[in-house]
Motif scaffolding. Sequence first.
Motif, PDB file in Angstrom:
ATOM      1  N   VAL A   1      -3.940 -10.500   6.468  1.00 29.49           N
ATOM      2  CA  VAL A   1      -4.627 -10.947   7.685  1.00 29.49           C
ATOM      3  C   VAL A   1      -5.771 -11.880   7.297  1.00 29.49           C
ATOM      4  O   VAL A   1      -6.613 -11.522   6.476  1.00 29.49           O
ATOM      5  CB  VAL A   1      -5.177  -9.731   8.472  1.00 29.49           C
TER       6      VAL A   1
ATOM      7  N   ASN B   1      -6.843  -2.394  11.537  1.00 30.87           N
ATOM      8  CA  ASN B   1      -6.465  -2.111  10.140  1.00 30.87           C
ATOM      9  C   ASN B   1      -6.049  -0.660  10.009  1.00 30.87           C
ATOM     10  O   ASN B   1      -4.908  -0.364   9.704  1.00 30.87           O
ATOM     11  CB  ASN B   1      -7.633  -2.443   9.203  1.00 30.87           C
ATOM     12  N   GLU B   2      -6.966   0.257  10.281  1.00 31.52           N
ATOM     13  CA  GLU B   2      -6.566   1.664  10.219  1.00 31.52           C
ATOM     14  C   GLU B   2      -7.495   2.525  11.046  1.00 31.52           C
ATOM     15  O   GLU B   2      -8.572   2.087  11.450  1.00 31.52           O
ATOM     16  CB  GLU B   2      -6.467   2.164   8.773  1.00 31.52           C
TER      17      GLU B   2
ATOM     18  N   GLU C   1       2.206  -5.088   3.949  1.00 30.03           N
ATOM     19  CA  GLU C   1       1.476  -5.630   5.099  1.00 30.03           C
ATOM     20  C   GLU C   1       1.222  -7.105   4.897  1.00 30.03           C
ATOM     21  O   GLU C   1       0.799  -7.517   3.806  1.00 30.03           O
ATOM     22  CB  GLU C   1       0.093  -4.974   5.199  1.00 30.03           C
ATOM     23  N   GLY C   2       1.459  -7.892   5.908  1.00 34.07           N
ATOM     24  CA  GLY C   2       1.089  -9.299   5.854  1.00 34.07           C
ATOM     25  C   GLY C   2      -0.421  -9.422   5.701  1.00 34.07           C
ATOM     26  O   GLY C   2      -1.171  -8.588   6.209  1.00 34.07           O
TER      27      GLY C   2
ATOM     28  N   GLU D   1     -14.969  -7.961   9.031  1.00 30.94           N
ATOM     29  CA  GLU D   1     -14.428  -6.650   9.411  1.00 30.94           C
ATOM     30  C   GLU D   1     -15.467  -5.884  10.206  1.00 30.94           C
ATOM     31  O   GLU D   1     -16.656  -5.900   9.868  1.00 30.94           O
ATOM     32  CB  GLU D   1     -14.075  -5.838   8.158  1.00 30.94           C
TER      33      GLU D   1
ATOM     34  N   LYS E   1       0.854  -1.197   0.000  1.00 29.63           N
ATOM     35  CA  LYS E   1       0.000   0.000   0.000  1.00 29.63           C
ATOM     36  C   LYS E   1       0.882   1.236   0.000  1.00 29.63           C
ATOM     37  O   LYS E   1       1.904   1.266   0.699  1.00 29.63           O
ATOM     38  CB  LYS E   1      -0.856   0.063   1.275  1.00 29.63           C
TER      39      LYS E   1
ATOM     40  N   GLN F   1      -3.268   0.271  -3.760  1.00 32.81           N
ATOM     41  CA  GLN F   1      -2.967  -1.021  -3.127  1.00 32.81           C
ATOM     42  C   GLN F   1      -2.760  -2.097  -4.189  1.00 32.81           C
ATOM     43  O   GLN F   1      -3.411  -2.057  -5.219  1.00 32.81           O
ATOM     44  CB  GLN F   1      -4.131  -1.482  -2.246  1.00 32.81           C
TER      45      GLN F   1
HETATM   46  P1  AMP Z   1      -7.564  -0.141   3.626  1.00 35.29           P
HETATM   47  O1  AMP Z   1      -7.591   0.904   2.555  1.00 35.29           O
HETATM   48  O2  AMP Z   1      -6.232  -0.301   4.269  1.00 35.29           O
HETATM   49  O3  AMP Z   1      -8.678   0.033   4.612  1.00 35.29           O
HETATM   50  O4  AMP Z   1      -7.891  -1.529   2.886  1.00 35.29           O
HETATM   51  C1  AMP Z   1      -9.107  -1.747   2.194  1.00 35.29           C
HETATM   52  C2  AMP Z   1      -9.594  -3.176   2.383  1.00 35.29           C
HETATM   53  O5  AMP Z   1      -8.607  -4.119   1.908  1.00 35.29           O
HETATM   54  C3  AMP Z   1      -9.817  -3.561   3.845  1.00 35.29           C
HETATM   55  O6  AMP Z   1     -11.071  -3.138   4.294  1.00 35.29           O
HETATM   56  C4  AMP Z   1      -9.677  -5.078   3.783  1.00 35.29           C
HETATM   57  O7  AMP Z   1     -10.864  -5.667   3.272  1.00 35.29           O
HETATM   58  C5  AMP Z   1      -8.558  -5.268   2.767  1.00 35.29           C
HETATM   59  N1  AMP Z   1      -7.267  -5.300   3.456  1.00 35.29           N
HETATM   60  C6  AMP Z   1      -6.482  -4.230   3.748  1.00 35.29           C
HETATM   61  N2  AMP Z   1      -5.374  -4.599   4.403  1.00 35.29           N
HETATM   62  C7  AMP Z   1      -5.425  -5.939   4.561  1.00 35.29           C
HETATM   63  C8  AMP Z   1      -4.564  -6.919   5.168  1.00 35.29           C
HETATM   64  N3  AMP Z   1      -3.384  -6.594   5.724  1.00 35.29           N
HETATM   65  N4  AMP Z   1      -4.973  -8.209   5.147  1.00 35.29           N
HETATM   66  C9  AMP Z   1      -6.146  -8.560   4.564  1.00 35.29           C
HETATM   67  N5  AMP Z   1      -6.990  -7.696   3.966  1.00 35.29           N
HETATM   68  C10 AMP Z   1      -6.652  -6.399   3.954  1.00 35.29           C
END
Ligand code: AMP
Length: 358
Positions: free
Chosen positions: A185, A266-267, A182-183, A190, A147, A158
Amino acid sequence: MTDMLRPGAMIGILGGGQLGRMLSVAASRLGFQCHIYEPGPNPPAGDVAARVTTASYEDLDALRAFAQSVDVITYEFENVPAASLDALEAIRPIRPNRRALAVSQERIAEKDFLTSLSLTTAPYARVVDKASLEAALAQIGAPAILKTTRLGYDGKGQARIMTPADAPAAWQAMNGAESVLEGFVDFSHEVSVIAARGLDGSVACYDPGENVHQSGILHTTTLPARLSPGQRSDAVLIAARILNALDYVGVLGVELFVTPVGLIVNEIAPRVHNSGHWTQAGCAVDQFEQHIRAIAGWPLGDGGRHADVVMENLIGEDVDRVPTLARERSTQIHLYGKVEVKPGRKMGHVNRVIRGLT
Ligand code: AMP
């Protein structure tokens, strides 16, 4: 409380999208006026605000004039340049504070902060070129997600790396921008917690909602979420720990992955959050009023949930379903006043009240 803003006070909001619009409506219900600062023309928040400034986030003169005209500054858009924030903060308080912004503008700073609070995140490593991506992959393993550290939202910026062979294409997709690996998950679902902290340090958390995304964009939030009582209280404790550590004032969103080994952060978003829109139908005081109360120095309101609710985003052409949705009883419709329909554009949302709590 002596610091309570009085009716007629002007609240400055950086960003004029739907979040700014709903904040502005909530502010006007409490007797305040809003001044929106937004670079783009015809912002959705402009329809319901007393004043609008159309200028870029780099225009320091416009920013200073905006700050002079308001009593307090908040934001629905967190990627405001630091120099602009300096200019604003010299004139009026910014709530939530600069630290909350700094931490959430940059994914590595965010993860470092969360781990410093002993909260669990996905394993992560900084990537600046092909060699550091290789090293990060050797450390974290595949599958993983690359990301950009800044300016990512709704799944943009991403790339998934299912096997090491995907690494060159993933790095190319970042366009040379500093990134974080990021590993992956392995989560069952969620959830997110929307929480607020007042100027007096009191904390109020909403019940966690369960989120489903489609094409990287939030599709639905369902209350109640599937969580054990222990997970539910963990989620709330995580949010409270973040709020207190940041000496935060306002509403914050915390996105969590639910896994067999516990909740993984996550964030965080230092603002009202799309996954908190259900509070408009499920609580006496919704996230928008709660945020305005907090930044105005008012006591926090009651965020207790009184109904089961499903929030559904209306994305792009979903908005064509409004005539049908309008016939559904117990469905609250929110449209953002956006004229142009584009794929992936958030046009509105609905809150379906499934039933009152028994
Ligand atoms: P984010 O923009 O970081 O919120 O990522 C958007 C979506 O991608 C998340 O709501 C998850 O569904 C998926 N995602 C993000 N990071 C991960 C992670 N490290 N492992 C698994 N799924 C992820």
